[in-house]
Design a protein around this motif. Structure first.
Motif, PDB file in Angstrom:
ATOM      1  N   TYR A  31       0.815  -1.216   0.000  1.00 38.30           N
ATOM      2  CA  TYR A  31       0.000   0.000   0.000  1.00 38.30           C
ATOM      3  C   TYR A  31       0.850   1.269   0.000  1.00 38.30           C
ATOM      4  CZ  TYR A  31      -3.460   3.474   1.523  1.00 38.30           C
ATOM      5  OH  TYR A  31      -4.257   4.586   1.623  1.00 38.30           O
ATOM      6  N   ILE A  32       1.863   1.327   0.851  1.00 39.37           N
ATOM      7  CA  ILE A  32       2.688   2.539   0.948  1.00 39.37           C
ATOM      8  C   ILE A  32       3.443   2.806  -0.359  1.00 39.37           C
ATOM      9  CG2 ILE A  32       4.583   3.661   2.193  1.00 39.37           C
ATOM     10  CD1 ILE A  32       1.867   3.621   3.711  1.00 39.37           C
ATOM     11  N   PRO A  33       4.105   1.807  -0.967  1.00 39.40           N
ATOM     12  CA  PRO A  33       4.715   2.087  -2.274  1.00 39.40           C
ATOM     13  C   PRO A  33       3.702   2.556  -3.328  1.00 39.40           C
ATOM     14  CG  PRO A  33       5.602   0.044  -1.392  1.00 39.40           C
ATOM     15  CD  PRO A  33       4.485   0.478  -0.476  1.00 39.40           C
ATOM     16  N   ILE A  34       2.490   2.026  -3.286  1.00 36.85           N
ATOM     17  CA  ILE A  34       1.448   2.457  -4.222  1.00 36.85           C
ATOM     18  C   ILE A  34       1.106   3.923  -3.976  1.00 36.85           C
ATOM     19  CG2 ILE A  34      -1.007   2.197  -4.824  1.00 36.85           C
ATOM     20  CD1 ILE A  34      -0.640  -0.843  -4.419  1.00 36.85           C
ATOM     21  N   ASP A 137      11.754  -6.128   7.810  1.00 35.43           N
ATOM     22  CA  ASP A 137      12.689  -6.339   6.702  1.00 35.43           C
ATOM     23  C   ASP A 137      12.277  -5.505   5.503  1.00 35.43           C
ATOM     24  OD1 ASP A 137      14.434  -8.251   7.897  1.00 35.43           O
ATOM     25  OD2 ASP A 137      12.859  -9.761   7.675  1.00 35.43           O
ATOM     26  N   LEU A 138      13.264  -5.098   4.718  1.00 35.51           N
ATOM     27  CA  LEU A 138      12.979  -4.322   3.504  1.00 35.51           C
ATOM     28  C   LEU A 138      12.065  -5.106   2.575  1.00 35.51           C
ATOM     29  CD1 LEU A 138      16.402  -2.773   2.404  1.00 35.51           C
ATOM     30  CD2 LEU A 138      14.390  -1.565   3.235  1.00 35.51           C
ATOM     31  N   ILE A 139      11.169  -4.383   1.939  1.00 35.93           N
ATOM     32  CA  ILE A 139      10.319  -4.998   0.915  1.00 35.93           C
ATOM     33  C   ILE A 139      11.146  -5.102  -0.359  1.00 35.93           C
ATOM     34  CG2 ILE A 139       8.249  -4.704  -0.497  1.00 35.93           C
ATOM     35  CD1 ILE A 139       6.994  -3.232   1.887  1.00 35.93           C
ATOM     36  N   ARG A 140      11.149  -6.272  -0.977  1.00 34.28           N
ATOM     37  CA  ARG A 140      11.915  -6.501  -2.206  1.00 34.28           C
ATOM     38  C   ARG A 140      11.270  -5.779  -3.388  1.00 34.28           C
ATOM     39  NH1 ARG A 140      10.403 -11.358  -3.051  1.00 34.28           N
ATOM     40  NH2 ARG A 140      11.250 -11.323  -5.143  1.00 34.28           N
ATOM     41  N   THR A 145       6.552  -5.513  -7.759  1.00 34.17           N
ATOM     42  CA  THR A 145       6.089  -5.717  -9.137  1.00 34.17           C
ATOM     43  C   THR A 145       5.170  -6.931  -9.241  1.00 34.17           C
ATOM     44  OG1 THR A 145       8.138  -4.748  -9.955  1.00 34.17           O
ATOM     45  CG2 THR A 145       6.857  -6.048 -11.518  1.00 34.17           C
ATOM     46  N   GLU A 146       5.620  -8.054  -8.693  1.00 38.14           N
ATOM     47  CA  GLU A 146       4.834  -9.290  -8.777  1.00 38.14           C
ATOM     48  C   GLU A 146       3.525  -9.165  -8.008  1.00 38.14           C
ATOM     49  OE1 GLU A 146       7.684 -11.977  -7.121  1.00 38.14           O
ATOM     50  OE2 GLU A 146       9.017 -11.802  -8.856  1.00 38.14           O
ATOM     51  N   HIS A 147       3.605  -8.627  -6.810  1.00 30.34           N
ATOM     52  CA  HIS A 147       2.418  -8.535  -5.963  1.00 30.34           C
ATOM     53  C   HIS A 147       1.402  -7.521  -6.514  1.00 30.34           C
ATOM     54  CE1 HIS A 147       0.206  -9.309  -2.308  1.00 30.34           C
ATOM     55  NE2 HIS A 147      -0.024  -8.003  -2.221  1.00 30.34           N
ATOM     56  N   PHE A 148       1.900  -6.479  -7.170  1.00 29.88           N
ATOM     57  CA  PHE A 148       1.002  -5.484  -7.762  1.00 29.88           C
ATOM     58  C   PHE A 148       0.091  -6.153  -8.796  1.00 29.88           C
ATOM     59  CE2 PHE A 148       0.115  -1.963 -10.810  1.00 29.88           C
ATOM     60  CZ  PHE A 148      -0.605  -1.155  -9.950  1.00 29.88           C
ATOM     61  N   ASN A 149       0.663  -7.015  -9.619  1.00 27.00           N
ATOM     62  CA  ASN A 149      -0.143  -7.736 -10.613  1.00 27.00           C
ATOM     63  C   ASN A 149      -1.175  -8.638  -9.956  1.00 27.00           C
ATOM     64  OD1 ASN A 149       1.150  -6.611 -12.863  1.00 27.00           O
ATOM     65  ND2 ASN A 149       2.800  -8.091 -12.732  1.00 27.00           N
ATOM     66  N   ILE A 150      -0.774  -9.302  -8.873  1.00 25.78           N
ATOM     67  CA  ILE A 150      -1.696 -10.172  -8.131  1.00 25.78           C
ATOM     68  C   ILE A 150      -2.828  -9.339  -7.535  1.00 25.78           C
ATOM     69  CG2 ILE A 150      -1.903 -11.638  -6.075  1.00 25.78           C
ATOM     70  CD1 ILE A 150       1.039 -12.546  -6.714  1.00 25.78           C
ATOM     71  N   LEU A 151      -2.493  -8.187  -6.967  1.00 26.60           N
ATOM     72  CA  LEU A 151      -3.477  -7.288  -6.368  1.00 26.60           C
ATOM     73  C   LEU A 151      -4.520  -6.837  -7.397  1.00 26.60           C
ATOM     74  CD1 LEU A 151      -4.224  -5.470  -3.827  1.00 26.60           C
ATOM     75  CD2 LEU A 151      -2.849  -3.720  -4.940  1.00 26.60           C
ATOM     76  N   LEU A 152      -4.039  -6.432  -8.572  1.00 28.22           N
ATOM     77  CA  LEU A 152      -4.952  -5.979  -9.628  1.00 28.22           C
ATOM     78  C   LEU A 152      -5.899  -7.096 -10.043  1.00 28.22           C
ATOM     79  CD1 LEU A 152      -2.601  -3.863 -11.940  1.00 28.22           C
ATOM     80  CD2 LEU A 152      -4.073  -3.078 -10.074  1.00 28.22           C
ATOM     81  N   LYS A 153      -5.340  -8.285 -10.225  1.00 22.50           N
ATOM     82  CA  LYS A 153      -6.150  -9.427 -10.652  1.00 22.50           C
ATOM     83  C   LYS A 153      -7.178  -9.799  -9.584  1.00 22.50           C
ATOM     84  CE  LYS A 153      -5.469 -13.725 -13.111  1.00 22.50           C
ATOM     85  NZ  LYS A 153      -4.473 -14.663 -13.646  1.00 22.50           N
ATOM     86  N   LYS A 154      -6.730  -9.827  -8.328  1.00 20.17           N
ATOM     87  CA  LYS A 154      -7.604 -10.195  -7.202  1.00 20.17           C
ATOM     88  C   LYS A 154      -8.834  -9.289  -7.115  1.00 20.17           C
ATOM     89  CE  LYS A 154      -7.549 -10.316  -2.142  1.00 20.17           C
ATOM     90  NZ  LYS A 154      -6.734 -10.077  -0.948  1.00 20.17           N
ATOM     91  N   HIS A 155      -8.632  -7.994  -7.377  1.00 21.61           N
ATOM     92  CA  HIS A 155      -9.726  -7.028  -7.243  1.00 21.61           C
ATOM     93  C   HIS A 155     -10.334  -6.630  -8.583  1.00 21.61           C
ATOM     94  CE1 HIS A 155      -9.163  -6.641  -2.964  1.00 21.61           C
ATOM     95  NE2 HIS A 155      -7.866  -6.495  -3.159  1.00 21.61           N
ATOM     96  N   ASN A 156      -9.969  -7.386  -9.612  1.00 21.70           N
ATOM     97  CA  ASN A 156     -10.532  -7.168 -10.949  1.00 21.70           C
ATOM     98  C   ASN A 156     -10.321  -5.728 -11.436  1.00 21.70           C
ATOM     99  OD1 ASN A 156     -11.696  -8.256 -13.219  1.00 21.70           O
ATOM    100  ND2 ASN A 156     -13.773  -7.677 -12.600  1.00 21.70           N
ATOM    101  N   LEU A 157      -9.108  -5.204 -11.197  1.00 23.02           N
ATOM    102  CA  LEU A 157      -8.756  -3.858 -11.646  1.00 23.02           C
ATOM    103  C   LEU A 157      -8.012  -3.963 -12.979  1.00 23.02           C
ATOM    104  CD1 LEU A 157      -7.490  -2.507  -8.220  1.00 23.02           C
ATOM    105  CD2 LEU A 157      -9.655  -1.960  -9.322  1.00 23.02           C
ATOM    106  N   PHE A 162       3.325  -1.391 -12.431  1.00 17.81           N
ATOM    107  CA  PHE A 162       3.523  -0.549 -11.250  1.00 17.81           C
ATOM    108  C   PHE A 162       4.104   0.795 -11.662  1.00 17.81           C
ATOM    109  CE2 PHE A 162       5.779   1.204  -7.641  1.00 17.81           C
ATOM    110  CZ  PHE A 162       4.832   1.084  -6.631  1.00 17.81           C
ATOM    111  N   HIS A 163       5.041   0.786 -12.607  1.00 18.08           N
ATOM    112  CA  HIS A 163       5.663   2.030 -13.066  1.00 18.08           C
ATOM    113  C   HIS A 163       4.632   2.989 -13.675  1.00 18.08           C
ATOM    114  CE1 HIS A 163       9.069   4.541 -14.189  1.00 18.08           C
ATOM    115  NE2 HIS A 163       8.457   4.758 -15.338  1.00 18.08           N
ATOM    116  N   ASP A 164       3.531   2.442 -14.186  1.00 17.10           N
ATOM    117  CA  ASP A 164       2.489   3.293 -14.766  1.00 17.10           C
ATOM    118  C   ASP A 164       1.791   4.151 -13.713  1.00 17.10           C
ATOM    119  OD1 ASP A 164       2.950   2.499 -17.407  1.00 17.10           O
ATOM    120  OD2 ASP A 164       1.597   0.786 -17.237  1.00 17.10           O
ATOM    121  N   LEU A 165       1.966   3.825 -12.437  1.00 12.10           N
ATOM    122  CA  LEU A 165       1.428   4.692 -11.385  1.00 12.10           C
ATOM    123  C   LEU A 165       2.165   6.024 -11.390  1.00 12.10           C
ATOM    124  CD1 LEU A 165       0.954   2.133  -8.463  1.00 12.10           C
ATOM    125  CD2 LEU A 165      -0.760   2.997 -10.074  1.00 12.10           C
ATOM    126  N   ARG A 166       3.420   5.997 -11.797  1.00 17.98           N
ATOM    127  CA  ARG A 166       4.206   7.230 -11.949  1.00 17.98           C
ATOM    128  C   ARG A 166       3.615   8.068 -13.078  1.00 17.98           C
ATOM    129  NH1 ARG A 166       9.411   9.390 -11.115  1.00 17.98           N
ATOM    130  NH2 ARG A 166      10.569   9.842 -13.011  1.00 17.98           N
TER     131      ARG A 166
END
Length: 175
Positions: A31-34, A137-140, A145-157, A162-166
């Motif tokens: 959430y924070i990186p997003i 521990d630091l977030i890798r 990148t990998e989890h962002f794709n999972i998040l989008l798919k999970k919530h049907n977004l 991730f770079h496109d958020l920039r």
């Protein structure tokens, strides 16, 4: 005749898509990186490299001056905090949006809770870093990148990188 390289065109979210993403990601480990990518236009590595000492809550300023990279050392993938930025203009200071301030202050409290809750299991190595997991521990970067794709798919977004958020941040600022 050689084939021409297609120029990549980045994508971005609309205001409504951003609101939905932020709502769905509220309890997510990235959430924070997003938030930092959407509101501040930070690159993934810059968001992960943000430290508490680079946030001035009194004057509502954020200084970007380091990043987190993944490197292979002794055959193992490791996270490294580096002050070598992509470009010289990557080092910057900007005003902190009030929503970001609220989110970061709440996140700081949550980190303290985790530190108390997990006691000796909590990593003391990255106490000054903003983007750490529940055990400190630091977030890798690749996890983001990998989890962002999972998040989008999970919530049907709608799928974007991730770079496109920039790019989304830039588009919203222009609008």
């Amino acid at each position: 005749e050689r084939p021409r390289v297609k120029k990549f065109i980045g994508d971005f979210y609309s205001v409504d898509e951003v609101k939905e993403l932020l709502e769905k990601a509220k309890e997510d480990p990235i959430y924070i990186p997003i938030v930092l990518a959407v509101y501040c236009g930070l690159r993934r590595s810059e968001a992960l490299g943000l430290s508490w000492s680079n946030i001035d809550f009194e004057n509502d300023k954020i200084f970007i001056g380091q990043k987190v990279m993944e490197v292979v050392r002794d055959g193992k993938m490791q996270q490294v905090i580096s002050d070598e930025m992509k470009t010289e203009s990557s080092r910057r200071v900007f005003a902190m949006h009030p929503d970001v301030k609220k989110i970061l202050l709440k996140h700081k409290e949550q980190q303290e809770e985790y530190r108390k809750q997990f006691k000796r299991s909590y990593s003391k190595k990255y106490l000054n870093m903003v983007c750490v997991d529940q055990l400190g521990d630091l977030i890798r970067p690749n996890f983001v990148t990998e989890h962002f794709n999972i998040l989008l798919k999970k919530h049907n977004l709608r799928k974007i990188r991730f770079h496109d958020l920039r790019h989304t941040c830039a588009s919203l600022l222009v609008a």
